[in-house]
Structure formats: structure tokens, C-alpha cells
Design a protein around this motif. Sequence first.
Motif, PDB file in Angstrom:
ATOM      1  N   THR A 112       5.575  27.425 -51.218  1.00 45.47           N
ATOM      2  CA  THR A 112       6.276  27.319 -52.847  1.00 45.47           C
ATOM      3  C   THR A 112       7.280  26.672 -53.007  1.00 45.47           C
ATOM      4  O   THR A 112       8.673  27.547 -52.225  1.00 45.47           O
ATOM      5  CB  THR A 112       5.926  28.887 -53.185  1.00 45.47           C
ATOM      6  OG1 THR A 112       4.629  28.982 -52.612  1.00 45.47           O
ATOM      7  CG2 THR A 112       6.295  29.226 -54.222  1.00 45.47           C
ATOM      8  N   LYS A 113       7.743  26.208 -54.061  1.00 43.51           N
ATOM      9  CA  LYS A 113       9.090  25.438 -54.589  1.00 43.51           C
ATOM     10  C   LYS A 113       9.397  26.834 -55.004  1.00 43.51           C
ATOM     11  O   LYS A 113       9.189  27.589 -56.042  1.00 43.51           O
ATOM     12  CB  LYS A 113       8.899  24.676 -55.221  1.00 43.51           C
ATOM     13  CG  LYS A 113       8.478  23.209 -54.530  1.00 43.51           C
ATOM     14  CD  LYS A 113       8.755  22.006 -55.462  1.00 43.51           C
ATOM     15  CE  LYS A 113       7.922  20.945 -54.481  1.00 43.51           C
ATOM     16  NZ  LYS A 113       7.588  19.917 -55.651  1.00 43.51           N
ATOM     17  N   LEU A 114      11.146  27.413 -54.914  1.00 45.32           N
ATOM     18  CA  LEU A 114      11.337  28.332 -56.104  1.00 45.32           C
ATOM     19  C   LEU A 114      12.402  27.489 -56.853  1.00 45.32           C
ATOM     20  O   LEU A 114      12.416  26.364 -57.099  1.00 45.32           O
ATOM     21  CB  LEU A 114      12.652  28.755 -54.987  1.00 45.32           C
ATOM     22  CG  LEU A 114      11.945  29.839 -53.524  1.00 45.32           C
ATOM     23  CD1 LEU A 114      13.232  29.749 -52.630  1.00 45.32           C
ATOM     24  CD2 LEU A 114      11.141  30.109 -54.343  1.00 45.32           C
ATOM     25  N   THR A 115      11.854  28.199 -58.382  1.00 47.06           N
ATOM     26  CA  THR A 115      12.475  27.118 -59.605  1.00 47.06           C
ATOM     27  C   THR A 115      12.806  28.345 -60.560  1.00 47.06           C
ATOM     28  O   THR A 115      11.611  29.636 -60.443  1.00 47.06           O
ATOM     29  CB  THR A 115      11.256  26.551 -60.020  1.00 47.06           C
ATOM     30  OG1 THR A 115      11.841  26.035 -60.871  1.00 47.06           O
ATOM     31  CG2 THR A 115       9.767  27.041 -60.364  1.00 47.06           C
ATOM     32  N   SER A 116      13.073  28.258 -61.992  1.00 49.51           N
ATOM     33  CA  SER A 116      13.551  29.516 -62.288  1.00 49.51           C
ATOM     34  C   SER A 116      12.426  28.759 -63.533  1.00 49.51           C
ATOM     35  O   SER A 116      12.737  30.122 -64.651  1.00 49.51           O
ATOM     36  CB  SER A 116      14.974  29.156 -63.103  1.00 49.51           C
ATOM     37  OG  SER A 116      15.126  27.478 -63.255  1.00 49.51           O
ATOM     38  N   ASN A 117      11.935  27.967 -63.610  1.00 50.76           N
ATOM     39  CA  ASN A 117      10.482  27.567 -64.748  1.00 50.76           C
ATOM     40  C   ASN A 117       9.016  27.496 -63.987  1.00 50.76           C
ATOM     41  O   ASN A 117       9.485  26.233 -63.934  1.00 50.76           O
ATOM     42  CB  ASN A 117      11.209  26.323 -65.657  1.00 50.76           C
ATOM     43  CG  ASN A 117      10.422  26.429 -67.024  1.00 50.76           C
ATOM     44  OD1 ASN A 117       9.321  27.300 -67.446  1.00 50.76           O
ATOM     45  ND2 ASN A 117      10.156  24.944 -67.313  1.00 50.76           N
TER      46      ASN A 117
END
Length: 62
Positions: free
Chosen positions: A7-12
Amino acid sequence: MGIKKGTKLTSNPKDILYQIRVDKETDDKVKAICEKEGISRSDVVRQGINLKYKSLENVGRK
């Protein structure tokens, strides 16, 4: 639960799915944009929504 592997960690996060139906002509236009710009169909839709939204913001600012 935790975060799934890969899973890519992203703020959005983009966790809302839209499904739409389009005709052949619209599909051809989207494919042409994707090829020329080197972007995904999702990015084409996001950019189109942003352009339309910005035009709405400018309507009230005359």
C-alpha cells in the motif's frame, strides 16, 4: 488491521471509486489524451474535474 503490504502511503488516499459509462467517441478522446500526455484515464478525469471546478470559481469573480 494495519496497512496492507504494497500500500502506498499518502496524505491524500484515492479510496473512492467512480464507475461511468461513455460512448465510443468519448473513449477515443480519453485514450488520445492519455497517449499524448502520458497519463492515466483516472488522471484525465481528475484534471477535467479540476478545470471545471476552477471555471465555476471564476464565475463569481467578475
